[in-house]
Design an enzyme around this catalytic site. Structure first.
Site, PDB file in Angstrom:
ATOM      1  N   SER A  25       0.790  -1.224   0.000  1.00  9.35           N
ATOM      2  CA  SER A  25       0.000   0.000   0.000  1.00  9.35           C
ATOM      3  C   SER A  25       0.822   1.274   0.000  1.00  9.35           C
ATOM      4  O   SER A  25       2.041   1.258  -0.097  1.00  9.35           O
ATOM      5  CB  SER A  25      -0.957   0.033   1.184  1.00  9.35           C
ATOM      6  OG  SER A  25      -0.222   0.251   2.382  1.00  9.35           O
ATOM      7  N   TYR A  58      -3.260   0.417  -2.950  1.00  9.48           N
ATOM      8  CA  TYR A  58      -4.391   0.907  -2.162  1.00  9.48           C
ATOM      9  C   TYR A  58      -3.859   1.793  -1.046  1.00  9.48           C
ATOM     10  O   TYR A  58      -2.675   1.785  -0.732  1.00  9.48           O
ATOM     11  CB  TYR A  58      -5.223  -0.255  -1.613  1.00  9.48           C
ATOM     12  CG  TYR A  58      -4.478  -1.142  -0.645  1.00  9.48           C
ATOM     13  CD1 TYR A  58      -4.543  -0.907   0.730  1.00  9.48           C
ATOM     14  CD2 TYR A  58      -3.702  -2.201  -1.094  1.00  9.48           C
ATOM     15  CE1 TYR A  58      -3.846  -1.709   1.625  1.00  9.48           C
ATOM     16  CE2 TYR A  58      -3.007  -3.005  -0.209  1.00  9.48           C
ATOM     17  CZ  TYR A  58      -3.088  -2.756   1.143  1.00  9.48           C
ATOM     18  OH  TYR A  58      -2.393  -3.546   2.026  1.00  9.48           O
TER      19      TYR A  58
END
Length: 130
Positions: A25, A58
């Site tokens: 991420s 993400y």
């Protein structure tokens, strides 16, 4: 039919950290997330201004007003600490909605502090530039 359109972006943020051992991420200062309309765990595209790389991951929310932009896991190999990046999120719109979509643009200083939040208008100009 749905069309993918830019929803918002954080423009020319500075990468402050890279943690190769983290699960994955990008960690983003929560203030910048809110200003750009990025949600925690939302997919984002990142463009590294220094090396031209583009990649997706993400988002994890970082501490508010910390200025953190940390690439985690494999993304830590895609940019270096100190690089300028553009972080973009997208949404799907019906064609008629897409004609009126005006993405947020979040501008930051060298410490990733929010300096301005504006919207795109016609021809890629920011609202204040018309």
């Amino acid at each position: 039919m749905l069309i993918d359109m830019l929803k918002g972006k954080i423009h020319r943020a500075t990468v402050t950290q890279a943690d190769l051992e983290y699960v994955g991420s990008i960690t983003i200062d929560e203030t910048l997330m809110e200003a750009s309309g990025i949600l925690e765990y939302e997919k984002v595209q990142i463009a590294d201004v220094n090396n031209g790389a583009r990649f997706e991951t993400y988002v994890i929310a970082g501490p508010r007003d910390s200025g953190v932009i940390c690439l985690n896991g494999a993304t830590a190999r895609c940019a270096s600490v100190g690089d300028k990046v553009i972080i973009m999120n997208y949404a799907q719109f019906e064609p008629e909605e897409a004609k009126h979509a005006k993405p947020y643009v979040v501008l930051v200083d060298d410490e990733n502090r929010l300096t301005k939040r504006v919207r795109y208008e016609k021809h890629g100009l920011l609202a204040e530039e018309l």
